[in-house]
Design an enzyme around this catalytic site. Structure first.
Site, mmCIF file in Angstrom:
data_model
loop_
_atom_site.group_PDB
_atom_site.id
_atom_site.type_symbol
_atom_site.label_atom_id
_atom_site.label_comp_id
_atom_site.label_asym_id
_atom_site.label_seq_id
_atom_site.Cartn_x
_atom_site.Cartn_y
_atom_site.Cartn_z
ATOM 1 C CB CYS A 20 -18.768 -7.656 -1.347
ATOM 2 S SG CYS A 20 -17.774 -7.956 0.125
ATOM 3 C CG HIS A 26 -24.115 3.925 3.542
ATOM 4 N ND1 HIS A 26 -24.545 5.066 2.907
ATOM 5 C CD2 HIS A 26 -23.907 3.020 2.561
ATOM 6 C CE1 HIS A 26 -24.584 4.857 1.605
ATOM 7 N NE2 HIS A 26 -24.203 3.627 1.369
ATOM 8 C CE LYS A 35 -22.318 -9.910 2.224
ATOM 9 N NZ LYS A 35 -22.776 -8.535 2.479
#
Length: 758
Positions: A520, A698, A19
């Site tokens: 996440c 997004h 990430k």
């Protein structure tokens, strides 16, 4: 000797290394070489974790999504990224998120549509097809990972998304039939299998999870054709299904021309005997006996009682594994140093599930006495959970038993309510709002972390969060939004925040799982009966309302979403847990109303996610899911406006149930699909108000006013303009203020243009 293997491993790293590396690369703060070096290190570590396996998955690692990886492997790349500057990884990230690391701050390309992977909270990038789609093998990603694994002595089992599932997951961008592409797709798969054979691969895992769904005859025939074509004897194929039972596809699955079949023996346990009876004598059977979707310890003695006779009958033809990829669970329970010791003893994360697999293997191959102490410890943990008084609360159980239909009914129908709400709220046409959260800045995260560590006292923390709320309110007023939100600065996660304040929940520190890309989530652990000791959001919302004369939305997460985005107890029906959550959140709704909040949004982002994979089983789920929402929402007066929000919900086929929720306003994500999700309204007259998202949050791209006007105009072709709201697709937590402010400015301008042209 029963073999053990795995279907996939979490790719993000125990400390979310992937990430942070991705986000650093996207910001231009690291090089592609640094990113790929970190990825190689993670793969090496993950293979070491799986060193006890007889066969180890290779190719399950991805920078964003395994379905998008498959599209690039097959050369199925949208034309809109062709000819742009940069290399393959740039185009990969453009499809994933609309922009590569090397693109400027302006809009780049339209990101690929994203939706849920079957009934999980993992998202994949939807493959795009037209009649002109052509496939061309690009195997370098997979071959490079295979070479790495073999150099490290890994007994590699490459993993592929099967050709029929790949087509099934995709979407036609014209009027063509995507199944017509199978004929030209299969030679590319055959070419890839030949290359893997040349590299010394014996077994390839090829995933066809659509076999646990209801398939038409043409899709069943496509599966037969695919494996007649691909069964060339160069490699052995392990066809993997998971997430459910085969049912009417059982005969088809066991007779496909492959050398092995994996079935989910957790969700599909009751049909294993039928699978064994129908399986040809020369085929390997892999049983997924460890739950890859949840975090509870496996009852190893019970599994062995069931599995030992099967092992005696099948001998070397039996393999055992987790039910599905371990992508859906956290990496390592041993990282948890603050989790309650008793509850921790009930849990198993990815590494512990692999340990359980090894114990089962030893017990089957060497006898239970070889692992007697481990089995005894496991039984003690299983018994502890069953007997714990912390799990069962008689008062909560009595409240659920007392639920009546009246709890789910509003005082009057929508047509009467909306007149009162219109007078009460006095909003313009095409009212504007956001979905709830605003950017979670480094300062917000740092303050929350210090507060949790005890480095910041409660009064100071509250003042800092109030300052962030005030900032969000000022920005919204300057933008001239119509219905405001407080921005959720105090919330770490839309589910975890509520779970932390509900009895019956526990929380991990490092229990992260991937949702999409670098995103996440850390699902809370629903271990017992649920109740709400105190109000959870009222004080924050009241403070925000005190700063403005405009309506302030109270923001809550709904019971179905809290349920579906938690690790849920498996010792009672999910419906019972959902009703418990509904009663708890209902109390919060009523307290917000008492505090003078006029608009309350109850997010049900995951409503569709909980649907069973077979449509014949949907109605039972929808009955209790919709009832749970109604219990939560419908105790308020007519003047109180109830909103709900849904993410990536391809809801055309459940639109009647969504209407039955009877929310006054529903906001949905539609921008990535260019309003295709509104096709449902061509044939269904949705009765209430709706806000189709016009801003894809997004992606870092900033939509223009004209783009957003066009999207609402498309929506107005299906829904009366007087019932349309203007809003982003989702919350803005993951974006930066520098992106959010210009995007929302354009959104408000779009609403004003729409009003002027009405």
């Amino acid at each position: 000797m029963a073999k053990i293997h795995n279907l996939g491993f979490p790719r993000i790293g125990a400390n979310r290394e992937l990430k942070f590396a991705l986000e650093k690369y996207w910001k231009g703060e690291s090089t592609q070489g640094e990113l790929t070096e970190l990825a190689a290190g993670l793969r090496q570590k993950h293979w070491q974790h799986q060193s006890a396996l007889d066969l180890t998955p290779v190719g399950d690692f991805s920078f964003y999504d395994q379905v998008l990886d498959t599209s690039f492997t097959l050369g199925n790349i949208p034309a809109r990224v062709e000819g742009l500057a940069g290399d393959e990884l740039d185009n990969y990230f453009r499809v994933a998120r609309g922009r590569s690391a090397h693109d400027s701050g302006c809009s780049c390309v339209h990101a690929g549509e994203m939706t849920k992977w079957f009934d999980t909270n993992y998202h994949y990038i939807v493959p795009e097809f037209t009649a002109d789609t052509r496939f061309e093998l690009n195997p370098q990603r997979l071959l490079a990972q295979l070479e790495e694994a073999q150099a490290q002595g890994v007994a590699a089992k490459p993993i592929l998304v099967g050709p029929v599932t790949y087509l099934w997951l995709g979407k036609e961008k014209d009027s063509s039939n995507k199944l017509d592409l199978l004929e030209q797709l299969l030679p590319v798969y055959a070419q890839l299998l030949s290359l893997l054979a040349e590299k010394g691969v014996e077994w390839v895992q090829i995933d066809e999870p659509i076999l646990v769904t209801e398939l038409s005859a043409e899709w069943q025939q496509a599966l037969e054709k695919a494996y007649q074509t691909l069964n060339q004897g160069k490699v052995k194929l392990l066809l993997a299904t998971y997430f459910g039972e085969l049912k009417e596809n059982l005969s088809l699955a066991v007779n496909l021309q492959v050398q092995g079949l994996h079935v989910d023996a957790v969700r599909g346990r009751k049909e294993v005997d039928a699978v064994i009876a129908a399986l040809p004598a020369d085929k390997t059977l892999s049983l997924g006996v460890i739950n890859g979707r949840n975090i509870w310890k496996t009852d190893l003695n019970a599994v062995l009682n069931w599995l030992e006779p099967i092992a005696r009958d099948l001998g070397e033809r039996l393999w055992i594994a987790p039910s599905c990829s371990l992508l859906h669970v956290p990496v390592d329970l041993n990282s948890e140093q603050k989790l309650d010791a008793e509850i921790k003893s009930w849990l198993a994360f990815a590494l512990q599930k692999l340990d359980e697999l090894s114990v089962l293997s030893r017990a089957l191959n060497e006898g239970r006495e070889s692992v007697a102490q481990v089995l005894a410890d496991n039984q003690a943990a299983i018994d502890s959970r069953r007997q714990s008084t912390r799990v069962n609360n008689p008062d909560v159980q009595a409240a659920v038993a007392a639920i009546t239909p009246a709890l789910g009914q509003r005082q009057h129908p929508y047509a009467e309510r909306i007149a009162r709400q219109t007078a009460h709220l006095n909003l313009p046409a095409f009212p504007t709002t956001t979905i709830g959260s605003f950017p979670q800045t480094a300062e917000i995260r740092q303050a929350r972390l210090k507060f949790k560590k005890g480095e910041l006292d409660q009064d100071t923390y509250i003042r800092q969060m109030q300052a962030e709320i005030a900032h969000a309110v000022r920005e919204q007023e300057a933008l001239e939004l119509d219905v405001l939100v407080h921005g959720e600065a105090e919330r770490n996660d839309m589910v975890e925040y509520f779970g932390e304040q509900l009895d019956g929940y526990a929380f991990s520190q490092f229990g992260w799982v991937q949702s999409y890309g670098s995103r996440c989530v850390k699902p809370p652990i629903l271990f017992g009966d649920i109740s709400r000791p105190n109000a959870m959001t009222v004080a924050w919302t009241q403070y925000a309302q005190s700063l403005t004369d405009k309506p302030m939305k109270g923001m809550l997460t709904g019971p179905v979403t809290i349920l579906n985005w938690s690790f849920v107890r498996d010792d009672q029906p999910r419906a019972v847990s959902c009703y418990q959550l509904a009663l708890a959140i209902r109390e919060e709704v009523l307290d917000l109303e008492k505090a003078g909040v006029k608009v309350i949004q109850i997010d049900e982002a995951a409503l569709r996610e909980g649907l069973p994979l077979r449509q014949s089983e949907w109605q039972e789920y929808l009955n209790w899911a919709v009832e749970s929402f109604r219990i939560t929402a419908n105790g308020v007066a007519d003047e109180t406006q109830i909103h709900t929000h849904m993410c990536y919900s391809e809801f055309n086929d459940i639109i009647a149930s969504i209407a039955d929720m009877d929310a006054d306003v529903i906001t949905i994500e539609t921008s990535r699909s260019d309003m295709e999700l509104l096709d449902a309204f061509d044939h269904f007259r949705y009765p209430n108000e709706i806000g189709p998202g016009v801003y894809d949050i997004h992606s870092p791209n900033i939509p223009t006013e004209a783009q957003m006007v066009k999207l609402i105009q498309l929506a107005a072709q299906r829904i009366p303009a007087e019932r349309l709201w203007v809003n982003p697709d989702c919350g803005l937590k993951t974006r930066q203020w520098a992106e959010v402010l210009p995007a929302l400015k354009n959104m408000v301008a779009a609403a004003k243009t729409l009003r002027a042209n009405a």
